[in-house]
Design a protein around this motif. Structure first.
Motif, PDB file in Angstrom:
ATOM      1  N   MET A   1       0.694  -1.118  -0.001  1.00  0.00           N
ATOM      2  CA  MET A   1       0.138   0.206   0.212  1.00  0.00           C
ATOM      3  C   MET A   1       1.014   1.418   0.234  1.00  0.00           C
ATOM      4  N   SER A   2       0.647   2.654  -0.881  1.00  0.00           N
ATOM      5  CA  SER A   2       1.149   3.366  -0.865  1.00  0.00           C
ATOM      6  C   SER A   2       1.694   4.399   0.127  1.00  0.00           C
ATOM      7  N   THR A   3       1.538   5.003   0.592  1.00  0.00           N
ATOM      8  CA  THR A   3       1.178   6.477   1.844  1.00  0.00           C
ATOM      9  C   THR A   3       0.322   7.237   1.217  1.00  0.00           C
ATOM     10  N   ASP A   4       0.248   7.622   0.021  1.00  0.00           N
ATOM     11  CA  ASP A   4      -0.841   8.074  -0.403  1.00  0.00           C
ATOM     12  C   ASP A   4      -2.483   7.719  -0.334  1.00  0.00           C
ATOM     13  N   ASP A   5      -2.074   6.221  -0.730  1.00  0.00           N
ATOM     14  CA  ASP A   5      -3.136   5.402  -0.249  1.00  0.00           C
ATOM     15  C   ASP A   5      -3.443   5.355   1.824  1.00  0.00           C
ATOM     16  N   VAL A   6      -2.574   5.031   2.487  1.00  0.00           N
ATOM     17  CA  VAL A   6      -2.966   4.816   3.601  1.00  0.00           C
ATOM     18  C   VAL A   6      -3.496   6.218   4.405  1.00  0.00           C
ATOM     19  N   LEU A   7      -2.332   7.693   3.951  1.00  0.00           N
ATOM     20  CA  LEU A   7      -3.718   9.012   3.518  1.00  0.00           C
ATOM     21  C   LEU A   7      -4.315   8.869   3.300  1.00  0.00           C
ATOM     22  N   ALA A   8      -4.851   8.581   2.813  1.00  0.00           N
ATOM     23  CA  ALA A   8      -6.483   8.643   1.795  1.00  0.00           C
ATOM     24  C   ALA A   8      -7.586   7.937   2.773  1.00  0.00           C
ATOM     25  N   ASP A   9      -7.237   6.936   3.795  1.00  0.00           N
ATOM     26  CA  ASP A   9      -7.117   6.601   4.696  1.00  0.00           C
ATOM     27  C   ASP A   9      -8.026   6.635   5.632  1.00  0.00           C
ATOM     28  N   VAL A  10      -7.109   8.075   6.368  1.00  0.00           N
ATOM     29  CA  VAL A  10      -7.115   7.946   7.715  1.00  0.00           C
ATOM     30  C   VAL A  10      -8.204   9.000   7.548  1.00  0.00           C
ATOM     31  N   GLY A  11      -8.623  10.626   7.085  1.00  0.00           N
ATOM     32  CA  GLY A  11     -10.181  10.617   6.642  1.00  0.00           C
ATOM     33  C   GLY A  11     -11.506  10.286   7.599  1.00  0.00           C
ATOM     34  N   PRO A  12     -11.466   8.723   6.464  1.00  0.00           N
ATOM     35  CA  PRO A  12     -12.129   8.120   7.650  1.00  0.00           C
ATOM     36  C   PRO A  12     -12.742   7.504   8.903  1.00  0.00           C
ATOM     37  N   ARG A  13     -10.706   6.845   8.658  1.00  0.00           N
ATOM     38  CA  ARG A  13     -10.698   6.638  10.115  1.00  0.00           C
ATOM     39  C   ARG A  13     -11.131   7.921  11.408  1.00  0.00           C
ATOM     40  N   LEU A  14     -10.290   8.738  11.086  1.00  0.00           N
ATOM     41  CA  LEU A  14     -11.183   9.671  12.329  1.00  0.00           C
ATOM     42  C   LEU A  14     -12.303   9.638  12.485  1.00  0.00           C
ATOM     43  N   ARG A  15     -13.070   9.793  11.102  1.00  0.00           N
ATOM     44  CA  ARG A  15     -14.530  10.442  11.095  1.00  0.00           C
ATOM     45  C   ARG A  15     -14.999   8.870  12.324  1.00  0.00           C
ATOM     46  N   ARG A  16     -14.747   8.014  11.506  1.00  0.00           N
ATOM     47  CA  ARG A  16     -15.076   6.252  12.116  1.00  0.00           C
ATOM     48  C   ARG A  16     -15.164   6.255  13.668  1.00  0.00           C
ATOM     49  N   ILE A  17     -13.862   6.813  14.240  1.00  0.00           N
ATOM     50  CA  ILE A  17     -13.400   6.894  15.438  1.00  0.00           C
ATOM     51  C   ILE A  17     -14.300   8.169  16.417  1.00  0.00           C
ATOM     52  N   ARG A  18     -15.166   9.131  15.857  1.00  0.00           N
ATOM     53  CA  ARG A  18     -15.097  10.423  16.451  1.00  0.00           C
ATOM     54  C   ARG A  18     -16.223   9.737  17.183  1.00  0.00           C
ATOM     55  N   LYS A  19     -17.116   9.300  15.560  1.00  0.00           N
ATOM     56  CA  LYS A  19     -18.884   9.102  15.508  1.00  0.00           C
ATOM     57  C   LYS A  19     -19.411   7.958  16.567  1.00  0.00           C
ATOM     58  N   GLU A  20     -18.269   7.016  16.606  1.00  0.00           N
ATOM     59  CA  GLU A  20     -18.207   5.458  17.619  1.00  0.00           C
ATOM     60  C   GLU A  20     -17.419   6.106  19.099  1.00  0.00           C
ATOM     61  N   ARG A  21     -17.308   7.086  19.190  1.00  0.00           N
ATOM     62  CA  ARG A  21     -17.056   7.879  20.864  1.00  0.00           C
ATOM     63  C   ARG A  21     -18.153   8.773  20.784  1.00  0.00           C
ATOM     64  N   GLU A  22     -18.883   9.285  19.894  1.00  0.00           N
ATOM     65  CA  GLU A  22     -20.563   9.536  20.402  1.00  0.00           C
ATOM     66  C   GLU A  22     -19.934  11.442  20.591  1.00  0.00           C
ATOM     67  N   VAL A  23     -18.955  11.826  19.996  1.00  0.00           N
ATOM     68  CA  VAL A  23     -18.162  12.703  19.853  1.00  0.00           C
ATOM     69  C   VAL A  23     -18.583  14.093  18.702  1.00  0.00           C
ATOM     70  N   THR A  24     -18.643  15.362  19.485  1.00  0.00           N
ATOM     71  CA  THR A  24     -19.200  16.388  18.339  1.00  0.00           C
ATOM     72  C   THR A  24     -17.822  16.890  17.521  1.00  0.00           C
ATOM     73  N   LEU A  25     -18.004  17.807  16.806  1.00  0.00           N
ATOM     74  CA  LEU A  25     -16.643  18.077  15.903  1.00  0.00           C
ATOM     75  C   LEU A  25     -16.004  19.359  16.715  1.00  0.00           C
ATOM     76  N   ALA A  26     -17.262  20.018  17.197  1.00  0.00           N
ATOM     77  CA  ALA A  26     -16.684  20.795  18.124  1.00  0.00           C
ATOM     78  C   ALA A  26     -16.290  20.935  19.236  1.00  0.00           C
ATOM     79  N   ALA A  27     -16.545  19.489  19.941  1.00  0.00           N
ATOM     80  CA  ALA A  27     -16.257  19.044  20.922  1.00  0.00           C
ATOM     81  C   ALA A  27     -15.214  18.190  20.844  1.00  0.00           C
TER      82      ALA A  27
END
Length: 190
Positions: A1-27
């Motif tokens: 997996m290339s560095t660009d592929d790894v970096l492209a997956d970070v955004g969705p992973r950040l959103r998933r982790i935040r949603k699992e913890r029931e945290v808002t963007l503001a919080a």
């Protein structure tokens, strides 16, 4: 997996982790000092993640940086259990075998909840690592502080959670009915 592929997956992973913890963007913004717009652009992939952005996010979510970037496993022989997030409570499994005694480290965020006592088969032992844990057990309503423990038959209606005064971390040992935990304050005399 290339560095660009790894970096492209970070955004969705950040959103998933935040949603699992029931945290808002503001919080999350308040906890990290990163603007809501920057967090939103990170999650949508419109901004490349950097160490300066990912470190405070990892700290706020209490997860290793490797989990945020999806780093491949290394040759470390230790087992790294994935946290389980349920209703805002994060549980770290400390045992892996099914059945028998189960152990968890639990992180409960600061919040006020109405107790909803439940019953089930088994026996539970709680030990507070930090903060204060409210335990409703039958007719008892007690608060356990760091260093205190409680054990009980789970057929008695029970509920436990944050006192609303701050987060609480505790160990939970749960066993099938009849399996009791024994803690000795001092060695038995022979």
């Amino acid at each position: 997996m290339s560095t660009d592929d790894v970096l492209a997956d970070v955004g969705p992973r950040l959103r998933r982790i935040r949603k699992e913890r029931e945290v808002t963007l503001a919080a999350l913004s308040e906890a990290t000092g990163i603007s809501v717009s920057t967090l939103s652009r990170l999650e949508s992939g419109l901004r490349k993640p950097s160490l300066e952005l990912l470190l405070p996010i990892a700290q706020a979510h209490q997860v290793p940086l490797d989990e945020l970037v999806g780093a491949p496993p290394v040759g470390d022989p230790r087992v790294r259990a994935r946290p389980i997030v349920r209703q805002g409570r994060t549980m770290y499994p400390l045992t892996r075998q099914p059945g028998g005694l189960q152990a968890y480290k639990v992180v409960e965020p600061q919040r006020t909840m109405e107790p909803d006592p439940r019953t089930h088969e088994g026996y539970e032992w709680l030990y507070v690592l930090s903060g204060r844990l409210r335990l409703v057990l039958g007719q008892h309503d007690v608060v356990l502080s760091a260093g205190e423990a409680a054990e009980f038959d789970t057929r008695v209606p029970h509920w436990f959670g944050s006192t609303g005064e701050g987060p609480v971390e505790y160990l939970s040992l749960f066993g099938p009915q009849g399996e009791r935990m024994h803690v000795r304050a001092r060695p038995a005399r022979t």
